[in-house]
Design a protein around this motif. Structure first.
Motif, PDB file in Angstrom:
ATOM      1  N   GLU A  38       0.996  -1.289  -0.054  1.00 23.25           N
ATOM      2  CA  GLU A  38       0.045   0.054   0.055  1.00 23.25           C
ATOM      3  C   GLU A  38       0.726   1.313  -0.005  1.00 23.25           C
ATOM      4  N   ASP A  39       0.381   2.319   0.130  1.00 19.91           N
ATOM      5  CA  ASP A  39       1.019   3.541  -0.246  1.00 19.91           C
ATOM      6  C   ASP A  39       2.169   3.604   0.840  1.00 19.91           C
ATOM      7  N   ASP A  40       1.774   3.486   2.262  1.00 18.53           N
ATOM      8  CA  ASP A  40       2.381   3.911   3.179  1.00 18.53           C
ATOM      9  C   ASP A  40       2.707   2.598   4.127  1.00 18.53           C
ATOM     10  N   ASP A  41       2.456   1.406   3.465  1.00 16.32           N
ATOM     11  CA  ASP A  41       2.812   0.163   4.130  1.00 16.32           C
ATOM     12  C   ASP A  41       3.184  -0.923   3.409  1.00 16.32           C
TER      13      ASP A  41
END
Length: 617
Positions: free
Chosen positions: A144-147
């Motif tokens: 995902e974008d941040d993980d």
């Protein structure tokens, strides 16, 4: 025709059918969700880089560390990761999580990160220098974008914890995607056990192509607690008696240096404090000490009376205060009990204080020296619950101080003791974990005597390789001729080589060097073993009884006592000793006796004697 009822409201539809249909719909939805997740999973190289000793850095160099780490993370995000086909997913406290499309890209980025950090440190960083340790794994993840999600992320972090400062560790999956000497010079470390993983993982070290080995981070501070002894003050003040105060302090300092768990400051560091009344916090700041011994004395004729006080400086707590007396002439000749009595009190009080703290307080709240000394005491108590706790403490210390060899050396000893006591449920795994910790201790600091002793012990106890072990013990004694454990371990190798007189001499030297050592019961047992293999069963009994007296839970000492009594013809006494052994250690067995079986020239083997005396096989 009336409108059809919803299925769940229609009385013509059995509820059981409706329930099955609902479960079926749920299963379909779950399978669809799993299929979508599987479709979204992508093969990526996961790089996790961890800042070494971040707690210490933030505590001592907070502003500098924050500023440098923020700039470094920005460099990783904006420059290094994109240049190698990857991205910085997120910062994880004092770590960086990155993903890359290729294994080669992740490897090159890891080298670039480590190299870039050198520029941030500069030539004069000293103890404020930042060091990374990194782990890389090649696996399917959900991005995902941040993980990132998936078990591979956790394994990358675990690999980083195995690496030493300045090193990059990789999984077998990552290594398989690399070409040796092209992408990296690859070093196989074999199978390694990791925290929270049931099975060992094969680990590889990655060195930059053409590089012999990764740079070694400088060792951090000594983990042992420091004690300062201030020269004692004469009452009333008398220049004539000043020398006596300094002489008593010198003798106490010399005696305390034989304690393996304490670091003793020289009198030159404390003489200026004589007679001062500084606050404990200020004394701790000036000396860097954890404990302070002070006192006042008066002389009457040929007698001296000393009132001493032991203070724990961090909490301004008096641990012990007492009065001791002695004969001045005998004191100067080293024949008075004043100094030995005082030294014994001091060492016992320090150990008891740290043990109590480690037993009752969360590890994160304790100083490293408290953990180190407390773990040693818990390990050698041989109480099962305290023994288990000592491993937790040592693993915590190893994580907190990844540059230090001492925690890994003690973890090696932990596995040796577990095996010798007959507590290991998986001997193969115990042997492997001992060997891994011994190698880690050597990797961190080969000039540390304890690391050399740990390496030798793992070879002897689990591989019976005395020839390979002996150079480790000899190296330890070259580094520190007063290392009692090295002498005791060397004794066993000498016995196996037929050097029986030298073996007993080495064991006796270990005993002489350890008046305050919590391991002394082990050294007494070493002497018992040496004497047994010489056929000196009277001497075996003497040292085995001394070992049991010091620690009644030490299984090898009991076994040697039983065997010695049997050899002396005292069969009833041997059976009684065996019965005592089994009462103290229920479930005890004959255990590891191969060495004693091998050398003693008698018709009945050591293990058979133990069975005859009533100890189960």
């Amino acid at each position: 025709m009336p409108d059809a009822l919803p299925r769940h409201c229609d009385p013509r539809v059995p509820k059981s059918v409706d329930a099955h249909a609902t479960v079926g719909v749920q299963n379909l939805a779950m399978k669809k969700e799993q299929a979508l997740a599987a479709a979204a999973m992508q093969r990526r190289a996961i790089l996790f880089s961890d800042l070494v000793e971040s707690v210490r850095l933030y505590e001592r160099f907070e502003a500098r560390t924050i500023e440098q780490w923020r700039r470094f993370a920005a460099l990783a995000r904006d420059s290094i990761a994109p240049a190698h086909g990857g991205r910085l997913v997120r910062t994880v406290g004092d770590g960086l999580l990155l993903e890359f499309e290729t294994a080669a890209g992740a490897t090159a980025a890891a080298f670039a990160l480590h190299q870039a950090l050198k520029a941030f440190n500069g030539p004069d960083a000293g103890e404020a220098a930042l060091w990374l340790r990194s782990g890389i794994h090649w696996a399917d993840v959900l991005a995902e974008d941040d993980d990132l999600f998936g078990s591979g992320v956790n394994l990358a972090a675990r690999l980083a914890s195995v690496a030493q400062p300045g090193q990059i560790a990789a999984s077998v999956e990552l290594r398989s995607a690399l070409t040796d000497s092209l992408h990296a010079r690859i070093e196989d470390l074999g199978m390694r056990y990791m925290k929270h993983l049931c099975e060992p993982v094969r680990v590889f070290l990655l060195h930059a192509p053409g590089q012999a080995a990764g740079p070694r981070a400088p060792s951090s501070a000594d983990l042992r607690p420091a004690i300062a002894v201030v020269p004692f003050v004469a009452l009333p003040a008398d220049v004539e008696h000043d020398a006596l105060g300094h002489a008593m302090a010198d003798d106490i300092i010399a005696s305390l240096t034989s304690h393996p768990g304490l670091r003793v400051l020289s009198r030159a560091s404390t003489a200026a404090l004589r007679g001062t009344t500084l606050a404990p916090a200020r004394l701790r700041e000036l000396l860097g000490a954890s404990f302070l011994l002070t006192g006042q004395f008066y002389v009457r004729g040929d007698r001296v009376s000393l009132a001493a006080e032991l203070c724990e400086l961090q909490g301004s707590q008096v641990l012990w205060a007492g009065r001791v007396g002695g004969d001045i002439t005998a004191l100067f000749e080293g024949q008075d009990d004043l100094v030995p009595h005082l030294v014994a009190q001091v060492s016992q009080q320090v150990m008891a204080f740290e043990l109590a703290r480690v037993r009752s307080l969360p590890m994160d709240s304790l100083a490293s020296y408290s953990l180190m000394l407390g773990a040693t005491g818990l390990l050698h108590s041989l109480l099962r619950h305290e023994f288990a706790r000592s491993r937790e403490v040592l693993e915590h210390l190893a994580d907190r101080h990844p540059r230090q060899a001492a925690p890994n050396a003690l973890l090696t000893e932990w596995h040796v003791v577990q095996y010798s006591q007959g507590w290991s449920e998986d001997a193969k795994r115990t042997a492997q974990e001992a060997s891994v910790n011994a190698q880690q201790a050597l990797d961190k600091d080969p000039e540390q005597p304890a690391a050399q002793v740990a390496a030798g012990a793992a070879l002897v106890i689990f591989k019976r390789d005395y020839g390979q072990a002996m150079p480790h013990y000899q190296r330890a004694l070259t580094l520190n001729p007063h290392h009692a454990e090295a002498w005791a371990r060397l004794s066993e190798c000498q016995s196996e080589s037929g050097l029986h007189d030298q073996s007993l001499e080495s064991a006796l030297r270990a005993i002489a060097l350890s008046p305050l050592d919590s391991r002394r019961f082990i050294y007494e047992c070493s002497a018992a073993r040496s004497a047994y293999m010489m056929g000196r069963f009277d001497l075996t009994e003497l040292h085995a009884r001394a070992s049991v007296r010091m620690n009644a839970l030490h299984a090898p000492a009991h076994r040697h006592l039983v065997a010695a009594l049997w050899r002396l013809g005292e069969h009833d006494a041997a059976r009684q000793a065996a019965s005592n052994y089994l009462k103290l250690l229920p479930g005890a067995t004959v255990g590891r006796t191969a060495g004693s079986d091998k050398v003693v020239p008698t018709p009945t083997s050591f293990s058979t004697i133990l069975k005859l005396a009533g100890i189960p096989a």
